[in-house]
Design an enzyme around this catalytic site. Sequence first.
Site, PDB file in Angstrom:
ATOM      1  N   TRP A 259       0.790  -1.237   0.000  1.00  0.00           N
ATOM      2  CA  TRP A 259       0.000   0.000   0.000  1.00  0.00           C
ATOM      3  C   TRP A 259       0.818   1.281   0.000  1.00  0.00           C
ATOM      4  O   TRP A 259       0.279   2.349   0.033  1.00  0.00           O
ATOM      5  CB  TRP A 259      -0.960  -0.004   1.195  1.00  0.00           C
ATOM      6  CG  TRP A 259      -2.228  -0.696   0.847  1.00  0.00           C
ATOM      7  CD1 TRP A 259      -3.369  -0.108   0.390  1.00  0.00           C
ATOM      8  CD2 TRP A 259      -2.468  -2.092   0.833  1.00  0.00           C
ATOM      9  NE1 TRP A 259      -4.305  -1.074   0.099  1.00  0.00           N
ATOM     10  CE2 TRP A 259      -3.786  -2.299   0.368  1.00  0.00           C
ATOM     11  CE3 TRP A 259      -1.724  -3.215   1.156  1.00  0.00           C
ATOM     12  CZ2 TRP A 259      -4.369  -3.548   0.231  1.00  0.00           C
ATOM     13  CZ3 TRP A 259      -2.291  -4.467   1.030  1.00  0.00           C
ATOM     14  CH2 TRP A 259      -3.603  -4.623   0.577  1.00  0.00           C
ATOM     15  N   CYS A 295      -6.702  -2.882  -3.237  1.00  0.00           N
ATOM     16  CA  CYS A 295      -8.035  -3.495  -3.126  1.00  0.00           C
ATOM     17  C   CYS A 295      -8.719  -3.753  -4.467  1.00  0.00           C
ATOM     18  O   CYS A 295      -9.302  -4.810  -4.675  1.00  0.00           O
ATOM     19  CB  CYS A 295      -8.937  -2.691  -2.196  1.00  0.00           C
ATOM     20  SG  CYS A 295      -9.422  -1.074  -2.842  1.00  0.00           S
ATOM     21  N   HIS A 354     -13.100   1.502  -0.780  1.00  0.00           N
ATOM     22  CA  HIS A 354     -12.599   0.132  -0.685  1.00  0.00           C
ATOM     23  C   HIS A 354     -13.443  -0.738  -1.608  1.00  0.00           C
ATOM     24  O   HIS A 354     -14.675  -0.630  -1.612  1.00  0.00           O
ATOM     25  CB  HIS A 354     -12.657  -0.371   0.755  1.00  0.00           C
ATOM     26  CG  HIS A 354     -12.221  -1.800   0.897  1.00  0.00           C
ATOM     27  ND1 HIS A 354     -11.074  -2.281   0.294  1.00  0.00           N
ATOM     28  CD2 HIS A 354     -12.778  -2.858   1.535  1.00  0.00           C
ATOM     29  CE1 HIS A 354     -10.948  -3.565   0.566  1.00  0.00           C
ATOM     30  NE2 HIS A 354     -11.972  -3.935   1.309  1.00  0.00           N
ATOM     31  N   ASP A 377     -14.476 -10.710   0.207  1.00  0.00           N
ATOM     32  CA  ASP A 377     -13.405  -9.711   0.091  1.00  0.00           C
ATOM     33  C   ASP A 377     -12.063 -10.426   0.202  1.00  0.00           C
ATOM     34  O   ASP A 377     -11.801 -11.112   1.183  1.00  0.00           O
ATOM     35  CB  ASP A 377     -13.568  -8.687   1.224  1.00  0.00           C
ATOM     36  CG  ASP A 377     -12.641  -7.480   1.063  1.00  0.00           C
ATOM     37  OD1 ASP A 377     -11.744  -7.530   0.215  1.00  0.00           O
ATOM     38  OD2 ASP A 377     -12.829  -6.497   1.810  1.00  0.00           O
ATOM     39  N   TYR A 538      -4.777   6.387  -0.506  1.00  0.00           N
ATOM     40  CA  TYR A 538      -6.231   6.236  -0.620  1.00  0.00           C
ATOM     41  C   TYR A 538      -6.813   5.495   0.570  1.00  0.00           C
ATOM     42  O   TYR A 538      -8.014   5.518   0.806  1.00  0.00           O
ATOM     43  CB  TYR A 538      -6.604   5.548  -1.953  1.00  0.00           C
ATOM     44  CG  TYR A 538      -6.630   4.039  -1.929  1.00  0.00           C
ATOM     45  CD1 TYR A 538      -7.841   3.339  -1.782  1.00  0.00           C
ATOM     46  CD2 TYR A 538      -5.465   3.293  -2.065  1.00  0.00           C
ATOM     47  CE1 TYR A 538      -7.869   1.960  -1.777  1.00  0.00           C
ATOM     48  CE2 TYR A 538      -5.490   1.918  -2.060  1.00  0.00           C
ATOM     49  CZ  TYR A 538      -6.690   1.246  -1.908  1.00  0.00           C
ATOM     50  OH  TYR A 538      -6.710  -0.129  -1.889  1.00  0.00           O
TER      51      TYR A 538
END
Length: 704
Positions: A259, A295, A354, A377, A538
């Site tokens: 990330w 994501c 997300h 997810d 983000y």
Amino acid sequence: MGLLMGTSDWSFSADHLLFYRDPTGALSVLGVDMRENDNKNAHNTSRYQITSLIVRRNKEFIIIIRFDRPFNNQQHNVQVEFMIGSSPDVNRGTYIIVTLGKTENNVSQWKSRVIGMQGNEVTVGITPHANCIIGRFRTFVAVLTDMGKQRTPNNPNTDFYVLFNPWDPEDLVYVPRDTDRQEYVMNDVGVIYTGEFNNITSRSWNYGQFEKGVLDACLLVMDAGKVPLLYRGNAIELVRQGSALINSQDDNGVLVGKWNGDYSIGTAPTAWTGSPEILLKYARDGCVPVCFAQCWVFAGVLNTFLRCLGIPARVITNYASAHDNTGNLKTDIILDEDERMSRSRTRDSIWNYHSWNEVYMRRPDLPEKFSGWQVVDSTPQETSDGLYRCGPTSVNAIKDGELSYPFDARFVFAELNSDVVYHQSDKYGNTKIIYVDTTYVGKLLVTKRVNSNAYEDITSTYKYPEGSDKDKQTMQMAERRGVAPRDYMPVSEADMDIELLADTIKMGENFQLTLNIKNKGSQKSTLSATITGCAVYYTGVTSSIFKLESKAASVDAWKTKTVMIDVTASEYMPYLVEQSNLLFVVYGRIQETGMQLTTMRAVTLSPPELTIKVTGTPRVGRDFMVTVLFQNPFNFILTNIQLRLESPGLISTKVKTYDQIAPGGTLQYTDTITPQSPGKKVLMACLDCATVRQVTGQLEIFVQ
């Protein structure tokens, strides 16, 4: 059991199928015709770029068996056998036997029937059971005599794949409407929504579930993850396994999440344009996890995996999604004694957006009203039963606060319903709650609309209107199901409201924020405000603070006053991180009463444009030209640029690298394409480098 004879008794039939001729004079099998084209058309699988037969559960497919003489069902005894895995077992559903002829006693759950006989050929209908294992089966024909069993040898040309069947009411993944099946199973291009809820941006994604090698790669993902064959017929279990296997957190799954920072040893998450490149690389490299994903990449690849296997699936974006590290339904924002957001003490984060997936299925393990869309997810955030995975969890159960049903409903509920709790810290580290915002999180949920590139607002499927009676009932139910009660709700409410507004802003531009201060009281009041500007990822994680400004305004009773805040490119540009997100936090204090209030606003800066142009009329078998154009609008050099171009059913992914683009300079890439099939196609391009991410373009064309 009879043994196979020496190789001298084998020969090739006209359709290239090995056959066995029995020297004892018993019935012999000369060949098996899997009728690939006819069956694939009937089973909605003709778009898979694979020569083998692909069928769907609980739907008959036709094969033709050719013998060396006419088949007599009174005299001859023939078994058709289907096997999957390394140690087939009748009791485990991995070894299926259907019989033809004098002892028709099908012990198998699969059905068979003789449809017709002509000369030496027998046409047989086979129906795989509605709950059978999905995957690649081997086909054998065995002739039983008093001497034993003579079985045809293993022949890859008669292997076939069985998939889930959303067309069939008996299958757990049945979808009643054909328009939904066309979108959620058959559409190989999608749109994933990004940005933030005031400024929704999007990017096309190539799901490419029918592309060459993708189906085998999806099955390999399950093999590499050691998913028991027994689980592979159960859609609920397979989806749960899939959500763990797409990330590499604990099982050498498909994608490595990262990330922030340096992506030089792999591909930046923002650079990918679709799933096939990722899945095929994973398969080609011997199941080594692919670097890197965030994501929407996890969601895009999981969507391909699910659609490819026949499970209806779609990608969802939740705007202002809470990542609550303590699981207590509150997101804590800490302000220091100077009224700035404290980077070191704020551990929870609110993601601008997300992305996760929904799958459509019946849930026989839950009360009936919890069937339908389920959240799943694969972005690794928390463990569930020891693995990084999430779901499937019923959307209807989340909406009603019924959080005790499997799987992971509490985690998803928190992403949508957390309160943002602002604390003020003193110089000794003591904190007190100054403001609670119950409406910031889970602002908007969207997905691609059926048969359109526009988004559909599906917020109402997840939550009742904020503050309504039903919303309160949901929160009460959630508390009964173990969510901590909201015992932190603030002291008396302030007589003022503040809101922070921003327009759509291009990266590199100066802009203004609008601070509206509304006096709800009968007395004139003065507000002192501190504005903190941060460059953030983000995921809401702060990279650096670039602005600190104080403002004061007196507002007459019942009136609203507007204060403008100038933000210059020279202030924020040196601090930008990928995806160019800024976060502004306003802390206000009413001078007359000492009451405190606070708000925040995420701003996503729009990246420069990427243009795709086509020269010539796209026709099957004829060349046409496609050109991708980009101009560097900045006053600095862009370096180490990666450009991708792809289109499912038209071209596989092309990747080009460029050393640099000077300020004001232009990049132009041209390619020649020869279409092989007619219809609508989507060209997708993406330019990516360390200083500018999310530069994407797409163009819909029609091949004649």
